[in-house]
Design a protein around this motif. Sequence first.
Motif, PDB file in Angstrom:
ATOM      1  N   VAL A   1       1.244  75.701 -29.619  1.00  0.00           N
ATOM      2  CA  VAL A   1       0.266  76.096 -28.602  1.00  0.00           C
ATOM      3  C   VAL A   1      -0.575  77.257 -29.115  1.00  0.00           C
ATOM      4  N   SER A   2       0.052  78.207 -29.750  1.00  0.00           N
ATOM      5  CA  SER A   2      -0.690  79.352 -30.289  1.00  0.00           C
ATOM      6  C   SER A   2      -1.678  78.909 -31.360  1.00  0.00           C
ATOM      7  N   CYS A   3      -1.251  78.002 -32.228  1.00  0.00           N
ATOM      8  CA  CYS A   3      -2.170  77.466 -33.246  1.00  0.00           C
ATOM      9  C   CYS A   3      -3.324  76.725 -32.587  1.00  0.00           C
ATOM     10  N   SER A   4      -3.016  75.960 -31.550  1.00  0.00           N
ATOM     11  CA  SER A   4      -4.051  75.205 -30.849  1.00  0.00           C
ATOM     12  C   SER A   4      -5.065  76.121 -30.183  1.00  0.00           C
ATOM     13  N   VAL A   5      -4.595  77.234 -29.627  1.00  0.00           N
ATOM     14  CA  VAL A   5      -5.507  78.194 -28.992  1.00  0.00           C
ATOM     15  C   VAL A   5      -6.489  78.737 -30.019  1.00  0.00           C
ATOM     16  N   ILE A   6      -5.988  79.091 -31.179  1.00  0.00           N
ATOM     17  CA  ILE A   6      -6.861  79.641 -32.221  1.00  0.00           C
ATOM     18  C   ILE A   6      -7.863  78.583 -32.688  1.00  0.00           C
ATOM     19  N   ILE A   7      -7.379  77.365 -32.921  1.00  0.00           N
ATOM     20  CA  ILE A   7      -8.265  76.302 -33.403  1.00  0.00           C
ATOM     21  C   ILE A   7      -9.327  75.956 -32.365  1.00  0.00           C
ATOM     22  N   LEU A   8      -8.913  75.801 -31.102  1.00  0.00           N
ATOM     23  CA  LEU A   8      -9.883  75.447 -30.069  1.00  0.00           C
ATOM     24  C   LEU A   8     -10.906  76.551 -29.822  1.00  0.00           C
ATOM     25  N   ARG A   9     -10.495  77.804 -29.946  1.00  0.00           N
ATOM     26  CA  ARG A   9     -11.451  78.903 -29.780  1.00  0.00           C
ATOM     27  C   ARG A   9     -12.526  78.859 -30.843  1.00  0.00           C
ATOM     28  N   ARG A  10     -12.154  78.411 -32.054  1.00  0.00           N
ATOM     29  CA  ARG A  10     -13.128  78.344 -33.149  1.00  0.00           C
ATOM     30  C   ARG A  10     -13.993  77.085 -33.074  1.00  0.00           C
ATOM     31  N   THR A  11     -13.360  75.925 -32.805  1.00  0.00           N
ATOM     32  CA  THR A  11     -14.093  74.667 -32.873  1.00  0.00           C
ATOM     33  C   THR A  11     -14.864  74.352 -31.604  1.00  0.00           C
ATOM     34  N   SER A  12     -14.371  74.772 -30.443  1.00  0.00           N
ATOM     35  CA  SER A  12     -15.042  74.477 -29.168  1.00  0.00           C
ATOM     36  C   SER A  12     -15.145  75.730 -28.312  1.00  0.00           C
ATOM     37  N   PRO A  13     -15.993  76.665 -28.682  1.00  0.00           N
ATOM     38  CA  PRO A  13     -16.059  77.922 -27.931  1.00  0.00           C
ATOM     39  C   PRO A  13     -16.735  77.791 -26.566  1.00  0.00           C
ATOM     40  N   ASP A  14     -17.450  76.681 -26.314  1.00  0.00           N
ATOM     41  CA  ASP A  14     -18.232  76.558 -25.087  1.00  0.00           C
ATOM     42  C   ASP A  14     -17.541  75.811 -23.955  1.00  0.00           C
ATOM     43  N   ILE A  15     -16.338  75.269 -24.174  1.00  0.00           N
ATOM     44  CA  ILE A  15     -15.694  74.511 -23.096  1.00  0.00           C
ATOM     45  C   ILE A  15     -15.159  75.453 -22.022  1.00  0.00           C
ATOM     46  N   TYR A  16     -15.053  74.921 -20.807  1.00  0.00           N
ATOM     47  CA  TYR A  16     -14.590  75.718 -19.668  1.00  0.00           C
ATOM     48  C   TYR A  16     -13.108  76.025 -19.808  1.00  0.00           C
ATOM     49  N   ARG A  17     -12.742  77.285 -19.631  1.00  0.00           N
ATOM     50  CA  ARG A  17     -11.346  77.720 -19.687  1.00  0.00           C
ATOM     51  C   ARG A  17     -11.061  78.597 -18.476  1.00  0.00           C
ATOM     52  N   PRO A  18     -10.232  78.101 -17.553  1.00  0.00           N
ATOM     53  CA  PRO A  18      -9.928  78.916 -16.377  1.00  0.00           C
ATOM     54  C   PRO A  18      -9.066  80.133 -16.722  1.00  0.00           C
ATOM     55  N   PHE A  19      -8.329  80.059 -17.820  1.00  0.00           N
ATOM     56  CA  PHE A  19      -7.501  81.189 -18.250  1.00  0.00           C
ATOM     57  C   PHE A  19      -7.831  81.495 -19.697  1.00  0.00           C
ATOM     58  N   LYS A  20      -8.048  82.772 -19.985  1.00  0.00           N
ATOM     59  CA  LYS A  20      -8.300  83.193 -21.354  1.00  0.00           C
ATOM     60  C   LYS A  20      -7.218  84.171 -21.771  1.00  0.00           C
ATOM     61  N   SER A  21      -6.713  83.982 -22.990  1.00  0.00           N
ATOM     62  CA  SER A  21      -5.691  84.906 -23.477  1.00  0.00           C
ATOM     63  C   SER A  21      -6.341  86.261 -23.738  1.00  0.00           C
ATOM     64  N   PRO A  22      -5.671  87.340 -23.374  1.00  0.00           N
ATOM     65  CA  PRO A  22      -6.281  88.670 -23.438  1.00  0.00           C
ATOM     66  C   PRO A  22      -6.908  89.035 -24.787  1.00  0.00           C
ATOM     67  N   PRO A  23      -6.141  89.376 -25.811  1.00  0.00           N
ATOM     68  CA  PRO A  23      -6.773  89.625 -27.119  1.00  0.00           C
ATOM     69  C   PRO A  23      -6.718  88.336 -27.942  1.00  0.00           C
ATOM     70  N   ALA A  24      -7.776  87.555 -27.868  1.00  0.00           N
ATOM     71  CA  ALA A  24      -7.801  86.163 -28.320  1.00  0.00           C
ATOM     72  C   ALA A  24      -7.138  85.862 -29.663  1.00  0.00           C
ATOM     73  N   PRO A  25      -7.578  86.345 -30.796  1.00  0.00           N
ATOM     74  CA  PRO A  25      -6.898  85.883 -32.005  1.00  0.00           C
ATOM     75  C   PRO A  25      -5.602  86.638 -32.316  1.00  0.00           C
ATOM     76  N   TYR A  26      -5.451  87.835 -31.769  1.00  0.00           N
ATOM     77  CA  TYR A  26      -4.310  88.669 -32.162  1.00  0.00           C
ATOM     78  C   TYR A  26      -3.012  88.280 -31.452  1.00  0.00           C
ATOM     79  N   LEU A  27      -3.072  87.979 -30.186  1.00  0.00           N
ATOM     80  CA  LEU A  27      -1.874  87.594 -29.453  1.00  0.00           C
ATOM     81  C   LEU A  27      -1.310  86.256 -29.942  1.00  0.00           C
ATOM     82  N   PRO A  28      -2.136  85.222 -30.141  1.00  0.00           N
ATOM     83  CA  PRO A  28      -1.582  83.988 -30.703  1.00  0.00           C
ATOM     84  C   PRO A  28      -1.029  84.164 -32.121  1.00  0.00           C
ATOM     85  N   LEU A  29      -1.670  84.990 -32.932  1.00  0.00           N
ATOM     86  CA  LEU A  29      -1.141  85.250 -34.274  1.00  0.00           C
ATOM     87  C   LEU A  29       0.206  85.959 -34.216  1.00  0.00           C
TER      88      LEU A  29
END
Length: 77
Positions: A3-31
């Motif tokens: 899931v953490s890998c998917s969050v990072i990949i989706l943030r990079r490849t599809s930044p414009d899709i609707y997300r009702p929840f966003k992880s606080p510090p986007a790349p650092y928390l999943p890493l």
Amino acid sequence: MFVSCSVIILRRTSPDIYRPFKSPPAPYLPLASILICLFLFLNLHTPSYIRCIVWLVIGLSIYLLYGRNHSTLVKTT
């Protein structure tokens, strides 16, 4: 970890899709999550790895055998 890998990949490849929840510090928390999971996984004992492989083989065989017998694609052709 997936899931953490998917969050990072989706943030990079599809930044414009609707997300009702966003992880606080986007790349650092999943890493951090990936690193902690890897640390925990690498510190398991050998019997845990063996059990994981055995259950994986059992689960995949049940999944594949059930899918082969109950597939709608096989029944239509």
